[in-house]
Write a protein that holds these residues in place. Structure first.
Motif, PDB file in Angstrom:
ATOM      1  N   MET A   1       0.861  -1.189   0.000  1.00  0.00           N
ATOM      2  CA  MET A   1       0.000   0.000   0.000  1.00  0.00           C
ATOM      3  C   MET A   1       0.900   1.243   0.000  1.00  0.00           C
ATOM      4  O   MET A   1       1.640   1.473   0.946  1.00  0.00           O
ATOM      5  CB  MET A   1      -0.902   0.007   1.237  1.00  0.00           C
ATOM      6  CG  MET A   1      -1.964   1.078   1.205  1.00  0.00           C
ATOM      7  SD  MET A   1      -2.954   1.166   2.732  1.00  0.00           S
ATOM      8  CE  MET A   1      -3.531  -0.530   2.877  1.00  0.00           C
ATOM      9  N   THR A   2       0.847   1.991  -1.082  1.00  0.00           N
ATOM     10  CA  THR A   2       1.723   3.143  -1.232  1.00  0.00           C
ATOM     11  C   THR A   2       0.988   4.439  -0.902  1.00  0.00           C
ATOM     12  O   THR A   2      -0.247   4.486  -0.908  1.00  0.00           O
ATOM     13  CB  THR A   2       2.260   3.218  -2.663  1.00  0.00           C
ATOM     14  OG1 THR A   2       1.159   3.457  -3.569  1.00  0.00           O
ATOM     15  CG2 THR A   2       2.961   1.918  -3.050  1.00  0.00           C
TER      16      THR A   2
ATOM     17  N   LEU B   1      -2.988   5.756  -1.663  1.00  0.00           N
ATOM     18  CA  LEU B   1      -3.862   6.351  -0.647  1.00  0.00           C
ATOM     19  C   LEU B   1      -4.345   7.735  -1.069  1.00  0.00           C
ATOM     20  O   LEU B   1      -5.520   8.076  -0.890  1.00  0.00           O
ATOM     21  CB  LEU B   1      -3.123   6.435   0.693  1.00  0.00           C
ATOM     22  CG  LEU B   1      -2.777   5.102   1.358  1.00  0.00           C
ATOM     23  CD1 LEU B   1      -1.980   5.336   2.633  1.00  0.00           C
ATOM     24  CD2 LEU B   1      -4.043   4.305   1.678  1.00  0.00           C
TER      25      LEU B   1
ATOM     26  N   SER C   1     -10.622 -10.016  -7.244  1.00  0.00           N
ATOM     27  CA  SER C   1      -9.458 -10.713  -6.697  1.00  0.00           C
ATOM     28  C   SER C   1      -9.275 -12.064  -7.382  1.00  0.00           C
ATOM     29  O   SER C   1      -8.149 -12.493  -7.659  1.00  0.00           O
ATOM     30  CB  SER C   1      -9.616 -10.907  -5.182  1.00  0.00           C
ATOM     31  OG  SER C   1      -9.610  -9.676  -4.525  1.00  0.00           O
TER      32      SER C   1
ATOM     33  N   MET D   1      -7.544  -0.783  -5.945  1.00  0.00           N
ATOM     34  CA  MET D   1      -7.259  -1.587  -4.753  1.00  0.00           C
ATOM     35  C   MET D   1      -7.010  -3.039  -5.122  1.00  0.00           C
ATOM     36  O   MET D   1      -6.173  -3.717  -4.524  1.00  0.00           O
ATOM     37  CB  MET D   1      -8.416  -1.475  -3.750  1.00  0.00           C
ATOM     38  CG  MET D   1      -8.451  -0.164  -2.987  1.00  0.00           C
ATOM     39  SD  MET D   1      -9.656  -0.147  -1.618  1.00  0.00           S
ATOM     40  CE  MET D   1     -11.185   0.084  -2.544  1.00  0.00           C
TER      41      MET D   1
ATOM     42  N   SER E   1      -3.616  -3.536  -6.836  1.00  0.00           N
ATOM     43  CA  SER E   1      -2.500  -3.294  -5.923  1.00  0.00           C
ATOM     44  C   SER E   1      -2.149  -4.536  -5.110  1.00  0.00           C
ATOM     45  O   SER E   1      -1.158  -4.544  -4.373  1.00  0.00           O
ATOM     46  CB  SER E   1      -2.829  -2.147  -4.956  1.00  0.00           C
ATOM     47  OG  SER E   1      -2.998  -0.940  -5.672  1.00  0.00           O
TER      48      SER E   1
ATOM     49  N   LEU F   1      -3.710  -5.964  -2.512  1.00  0.00           N
ATOM     50  CA  LEU F   1      -3.880  -5.821  -1.067  1.00  0.00           C
ATOM     51  C   LEU F   1      -4.554  -7.057  -0.479  1.00  0.00           C
ATOM     52  O   LEU F   1      -5.438  -7.655  -1.090  1.00  0.00           O
ATOM     53  CB  LEU F   1      -4.729  -4.584  -0.746  1.00  0.00           C
ATOM     54  CG  LEU F   1      -4.216  -3.241  -1.269  1.00  0.00           C
ATOM     55  CD1 LEU F   1      -5.209  -2.134  -0.912  1.00  0.00           C
ATOM     56  CD2 LEU F   1      -2.848  -2.928  -0.693  1.00  0.00           C
ATOM     57  N   ALA F   2      -4.132  -7.424   0.726  1.00  0.00           N
ATOM     58  CA  ALA F   2      -4.780  -8.520   1.445  1.00  0.00           C
ATOM     59  C   ALA F   2      -6.115  -8.033   1.995  1.00  0.00           C
ATOM     60  O   ALA F   2      -6.346  -6.826   2.122  1.00  0.00           O
ATOM     61  CB  ALA F   2      -3.876  -9.004   2.583  1.00  0.00           C
TER      62      ALA F   2
ATOM     63  N   GLY G   1      -7.204  -8.003   4.932  1.00  0.00           N
ATOM     64  CA  GLY G   1      -7.017  -7.205   6.139  1.00  0.00           C
ATOM     65  C   GLY G   1      -6.626  -5.769   5.846  1.00  0.00           C
ATOM     66  O   GLY G   1      -6.715  -4.910   6.730  1.00  0.00           O
ATOM     67  N   GLN G   2      -6.198  -5.505   4.612  1.00  0.00           N
ATOM     68  CA  GLN G   2      -5.842  -4.147   4.208  1.00  0.00           C
ATOM     69  C   GLN G   2      -6.981  -3.462   3.466  1.00  0.00           C
ATOM     70  O   GLN G   2      -7.326  -2.322   3.765  1.00  0.00           O
ATOM     71  CB  GLN G   2      -4.587  -4.177   3.325  1.00  0.00           C
ATOM     72  CG  GLN G   2      -3.323  -4.630   4.042  1.00  0.00           C
ATOM     73  CD  GLN G   2      -2.144  -4.731   3.086  1.00  0.00           C
ATOM     74  OE1 GLN G   2      -2.193  -5.454   2.093  1.00  0.00           O
ATOM     75  NE2 GLN G   2      -1.080  -4.001   3.391  1.00  0.00           N
ATOM     76  N   TRP G   3      -7.573  -4.175   2.482  1.00  0.00           N
ATOM     77  CA  TRP G   3      -8.573  -3.494   1.665  1.00  0.00           C
ATOM     78  C   TRP G   3      -9.924  -3.352   2.356  1.00  0.00           C
ATOM     79  O   TRP G   3     -10.675  -2.430   2.030  1.00  0.00           O
ATOM     80  CB  TRP G   3      -8.717  -4.141   0.291  1.00  0.00           C
ATOM     81  CG  TRP G   3      -9.225  -5.550   0.212  1.00  0.00           C
ATOM     82  CD1 TRP G   3      -8.491  -6.667  -0.031  1.00  0.00           C
ATOM     83  CD2 TRP G   3     -10.596  -5.990   0.313  1.00  0.00           C
ATOM     84  NE1 TRP G   3      -9.296  -7.770  -0.084  1.00  0.00           N
ATOM     85  CE2 TRP G   3     -10.596  -7.386   0.122  1.00  0.00           C
ATOM     86  CE3 TRP G   3     -11.806  -5.343   0.534  1.00  0.00           C
ATOM     87  CZ2 TRP G   3     -11.769  -8.151   0.163  1.00  0.00           C
ATOM     88  CZ3 TRP G   3     -12.976  -6.098   0.587  1.00  0.00           C
ATOM     89  CH2 TRP G   3     -12.952  -7.476   0.403  1.00  0.00           C
TER      90      TRP G   3
ATOM     91  N   LEU H   1      -9.729  -0.168   4.315  1.00  0.00           N
ATOM     92  CA  LEU H   1      -9.534   0.891   3.326  1.00  0.00           C
ATOM     93  C   LEU H   1     -10.850   1.184   2.596  1.00  0.00           C
ATOM     94  O   LEU H   1     -11.196   2.350   2.367  1.00  0.00           O
ATOM     95  CB  LEU H   1      -8.455   0.476   2.326  1.00  0.00           C
ATOM     96  CG  LEU H   1      -7.877   1.562   1.418  1.00  0.00           C
ATOM     97  CD1 LEU H   1      -7.299   2.704   2.240  1.00  0.00           C
ATOM     98  CD2 LEU H   1      -6.811   0.971   0.501  1.00  0.00           C
TER      99      LEU H   1
END
Length: 227
Positions: A1-2, A6, A64, A147, A150, A152-153, A155-157, A160
């Motif tokens: 995640m950059t 964001l 995904s 997203m 990128s 992202l797992a 737990g991140q997306w 977000l």
């Protein structure tokens, strides 16, 4: 995640917060209901926010799966060339939604003024607004795509995505809070905003599509020409 991701997502969320469903309808509802019935507006906002969040989760899970199979191809130079073309195409398409363009061709401007109702009406209005707008909310769909690509797992997306939806609804929530403490001062401003939104709804759509087209084209151009 950059940081770039964001900032881009934040910009898209702010653009989404100005849509007719997230700002226009709440302003109309604020003006057509007294302060003792603002809970009905909250029902509308909660319904619409929940709708967008669930749609986002469904899209993220579906995309995904696609990324697991075609991730390398979607990060290839041809894929970014397609993204660049889509971005430029959206930017050019935005002119077709411009009210001046429509006026020159004799097409009437569209206006929509919802009315406040009971809790069931507010839920139905929220679902209807979401269903009608989600396919045309290019910023939201672009954010989901970014997203996903990128990598992202969950737990991140998930947080977000929740933060993205929250930003979308900050303006109407802020207006509700401000109305509670400065209603007499705010009412004329809301009436002006209601009239402005009604008059410039199509122009706003034109700007939204143009901004998203620019962001998509800029992202693709960066990978094509500067990496």
């Amino acid at each position: 995640m950059t940081l770039g991701l964001l900032l881009t997502l934040a910009a898209l969320a702010i653009v989404d917060s100005t849509s007719f469903g997230t700002l226009g309808i709440p302003v109309f509802l604020l003006l057509t209901s007294d302060r003792s019935r603002t809970s009905r507006l909250l029902i509308y906002l909660a319904t619409l926010a929940g709708f967008y969040f669930l749609v986002g989760v469904a899209l993220m899970l579906g995309l995904s799966t696609v990324m697991d199979r075609f991730g390398d191809a979607l990060h290839s130079r041809p894929a970014y060339m397609v993204q660049l073309a889509v971005g430029v195409g959206l930017f050019l398409l935005s002119w077709r939604f411009d009210p001046k363009w429509r006026a020159k061709r004799g097409k009437p401007a569209r206006r929509f003024e919802p009315r406040v109702g009971g809790p069931r009406v507010m839920v139905l209005l929220g679902l209807t607004a979401g269903a009608l707008e989600v396919a045309t909310m290019v910023p939201y769909l672009a954010a989901i795509g970014m997203m996903t690509t990128s990598g992202l797992a969950a737990g991140q997306w998930l947080p977000l995505l929740a933060a993205y939806v929250l930003v979308m609804f900050l303006p109407p929530l802020a207006l509700m809070a401000l109305r509670g403490v400065a209603g007499a001062w705010l009412e004329p401003k809301l009436e002006w905003l209601r009239a402005w939104l009604s008059k410039h709804a199509e122009s706003a759509v034109s700007w939204l599509i143009a901004i998203v087209g620019f962001l998509l084209a800029r992202d693709a151009a960066y990978y094509l020409f500067f990496t």
